[in-house]
Scaffold this motif. Structure first.
Motif, mmCIF file in Angstrom:
data_model
loop_
_atom_site.group_PDB
_atom_site.id
_atom_site.type_symbol
_atom_site.label_atom_id
_atom_site.label_comp_id
_atom_site.label_asym_id
_atom_site.label_seq_id
_atom_site.Cartn_x
_atom_site.Cartn_y
_atom_site.Cartn_z
ATOM 1 N N ALA A 75 0.846 -1.190 0.000
ATOM 2 C CA ALA A 75 0.000 0.000 0.000
ATOM 3 C C ALA A 75 0.878 1.235 0.000
ATOM 4 N N VAL A 76 0.406 2.291 -0.634
ATOM 5 C CA VAL A 76 1.189 3.523 -0.743
ATOM 6 C C VAL A 76 0.321 4.738 -0.409
ATOM 7 N N PHE A 77 0.834 5.589 0.471
ATOM 8 C CA PHE A 77 0.213 6.879 0.731
ATOM 9 C C PHE A 77 0.877 7.901 -0.186
ATOM 10 N N ALA A 78 0.131 8.408 -1.150
ATOM 11 C CA ALA A 78 0.677 9.391 -2.084
ATOM 12 C C ALA A 78 -0.461 10.106 -2.785
ATOM 13 N N ASP A 96 -4.797 8.434 0.033
ATOM 14 C CA ASP A 96 -4.334 9.457 0.981
ATOM 15 C C ASP A 96 -5.274 9.438 2.179
ATOM 16 N N GLU A 97 -6.115 10.471 2.328
ATOM 17 C CA GLU A 97 -7.033 10.482 3.464
ATOM 18 C C GLU A 97 -8.023 9.320 3.409
ATOM 19 N N ASP A 98 -8.406 8.912 2.193
ATOM 20 C CA ASP A 98 -9.339 7.787 2.072
ATOM 21 C C ASP A 98 -8.712 6.496 2.593
ATOM 22 N N LEU A 99 -7.418 6.309 2.319
ATOM 23 C CA LEU A 99 -6.726 5.129 2.816
ATOM 24 C C LEU A 99 -6.592 5.201 4.334
ATOM 25 N N MET A 100 -6.350 6.396 4.849
ATOM 26 C CA MET A 100 -6.265 6.568 6.297
ATOM 27 C C MET A 100 -7.568 6.147 6.961
ATOM 28 N N ASN A 101 -8.683 6.568 6.389
ATOM 29 C CA ASN A 101 -9.987 6.221 6.951
ATOM 30 C C ASN A 101 -10.249 4.722 6.890
ATOM 31 N N THR A 102 -9.810 4.100 5.809
ATOM 32 C CA THR A 102 -9.980 2.650 5.663
ATOM 33 C C THR A 102 -9.224 1.918 6.769
ATOM 34 N N ILE A 103 -7.971 2.349 7.000
ATOM 35 C CA ILE A 103 -7.152 1.718 8.036
ATOM 36 C C ILE A 103 -7.736 1.969 9.423
ATOM 37 N N MET A 104 -8.179 3.189 9.671
ATOM 38 C CA MET A 104 -8.779 3.511 10.964
ATOM 39 C C MET A 104 -10.052 2.711 11.200
ATOM 40 N N GLY A 105 -10.685 2.301 10.116
ATOM 41 C CA GLY A 105 -11.890 1.482 10.213
ATOM 42 C C GLY A 105 -11.589 0.025 10.487
ATOM 43 N N GLY A 106 -10.303 -0.316 10.552
ATOM 44 C CA GLY A 106 -9.914 -1.689 10.904
ATOM 45 C C GLY A 106 -9.510 -2.569 9.745
ATOM 46 N N VAL A 122 -0.435 12.681 7.659
ATOM 47 C CA VAL A 122 -1.634 11.842 7.656
ATOM 48 C C VAL A 122 -1.320 10.480 8.253
ATOM 49 N N VAL A 123 -0.207 9.883 7.809
ATOM 50 C CA VAL A 123 0.177 8.556 8.274
ATOM 51 C C VAL A 123 0.437 8.567 9.782
ATOM 52 N N GLY A 124 0.994 9.674 10.277
ATOM 53 C CA GLY A 124 1.312 9.770 11.699
ATOM 54 C C GLY A 124 0.118 9.555 12.605
ATOM 55 N N ARG A 125 -1.072 9.876 12.123
ATOM 56 C CA ARG A 125 -2.283 9.685 12.922
ATOM 57 C C ARG A 125 -2.603 8.201 13.130
ATOM 58 N N LEU A 126 -1.942 7.365 12.341
ATOM 59 C CA LEU A 126 -2.205 5.923 12.408
ATOM 60 C C LEU A 126 -1.154 5.172 13.218
ATOM 61 N N GLY A 127 -0.304 5.931 13.917
ATOM 62 C CA GLY A 127 0.798 5.315 14.647
ATOM 63 C C GLY A 127 0.372 4.213 15.595
ATOM 64 N N LYS A 128 -0.701 4.422 16.335
ATOM 65 C CA LYS A 128 -1.142 3.427 17.320
ATOM 66 C C LYS A 128 -1.679 2.160 16.658
#
Length: 230
Positions: A75-78, A96-106, A122-128
Motif C-alpha cells: 500500500a502507498v500513501f501518495a 491518501d485520506e481515504d486510505l487513512m480512513n480505511t485503516i482507521m476502520g480496521g 496523515v500517516v502519523g495519525r495511524l501510529g497506534k
C-alpha cells in the motif's frame, strides 16, 4: 516436552549442538521440511549488541537476490503524480485520506506500507494502529521516500525488513523449502553480509555471534559464520 513423529524424526537427523557448514545446514533444513505446504526458510542471527541502547538498535531492509517466494501486498500513501507512479509500479493499494480512513476502520489489507514524505502528517495519525503491527513507514527502511516506484518494486521483488529484538536476535524469512540450495545460500549470504555492513560503531566485541536456519515446522540448525561471509 513431547514432539510429533515428524518433528521427532527431524531431531534424530540433526545434531542441535553441531555447527554446520552453510551447504550442510541448508541440506539438513530442506530435508526436515516435510510439511504438506511449502515451508518458509527462516534465519535467526544473534548479534553482539545491546538493543536497549538507541545507538545499537539494528534495523534495515535488504533485497534478497533470489526473492522470498512470496509476493507482498503493498500500500502507498501518495497524491497526484506520485500516486500514479505507485500504481504503475505495481502497488496494490494507493490513497491518501481515504486510505487513512480505511485503516482507521480496521481494514489492513497489505503487508508493506510506503509513503511520500508529504503524507507523513496523515500517516502519523495511524501510529497506534500501524506501529504494533510493524507497518509504520520509516526513512531508514526506505519506506518514506519520493521514489515510490523503486520502493514498490523492491518490496514486490523480495526485499525483507528486519529489526533486532529485545534479546539481540534478528529474524527474517529468506526463502522457501522448494528453493534450490544455491538460491537459499545466495539469500543467506546477502542477508548476513548486509547485517555485517551495518554494525553499529558503538558495538564492541564479537558482532555476528550465531546464525541458525530452520523451516516453519522444522528444527533449528546452527551455521558456521565463516562459511557464509568467507
Amino acid at each position: 516436552m513431547k514432539y510429533g513423529k515428524r518433528l521427532k524424526k527431524a531431531y534424530e537427523t540433526v545434531d542441535t549442538n553441531k555447527v554446520y557448514a552453510l551447504d550442510e545446514a541448508i541440506a539438513a533444513v530442506k530435508a526436515g521440511a516435510t510439511a504438506k505446504f511449502d515451508e518458509t526458510i527462516d534465519i535467526a542471527v544473534r548479534l553482539g549488541v545491546d538493543p536497549r541502547r538507541s545507538d545499537q538498535m539494528v534495523r534495515g531492509a535488504v533485497s534478497l537476490p533470489a526473492g522470498t517466494g512470496k509476493t507482498l501486498r503493498v500500500a502507498v500513501f501518495a497524491k497526484g503524480p506520485k500516486a500514479e507512479e505507485a500504481r504503475k509500479a505495481g502497488a496494490d493499494i494507493v490513497g491518501d485520506e481515504d486510505l487513512m480512513n480505511t485503516i482507521m476502520g480496521g481494514k489492513i489489507d497489505f503487508e508493506r506500507l510506503i509513503a511520500t514524505p508529504d503524507m507523513m502528517g496523515v500517516v502519523g495519525r495511524l501510529g497506534k494502529v500501524l506501529g504494533p503491527k510493524g507497518l509504520m513507514p520509516n526513512p531508514k527502511l526506505g519506506t518514506v521516500t519520493m521514489d515510490v516506484a523503486n520502493a514498490v518494486k523492491a518490496a514486490k521483488a523480495g526485499q525483507v525488513q528486519f529489526r533486532v529484538d529485545a534479546v539481540g536476535v534478528v529474524h527474517a524469512g529468506i526463502g522457501k523449502a522448494s528453493f534450490s540450495a544455491d538460491k537459499i545460500a545466495e539469500n543467506v549470504k546477502a542477508f548476513v553480509k548486509n547485517l555485517a555492513a551495518i554494525k553499529p560503531a558503538s558495538a564492541s566485541g564479537v558482532y555476528l555471534k550465531q546464525v541458525a536456519l530452520s523451516s516453519t515446522q522444522g528444527v533449528g540448525v546452527k551455521v558456521s559464520i565463516p562459511t557464509i561471509i568467507g
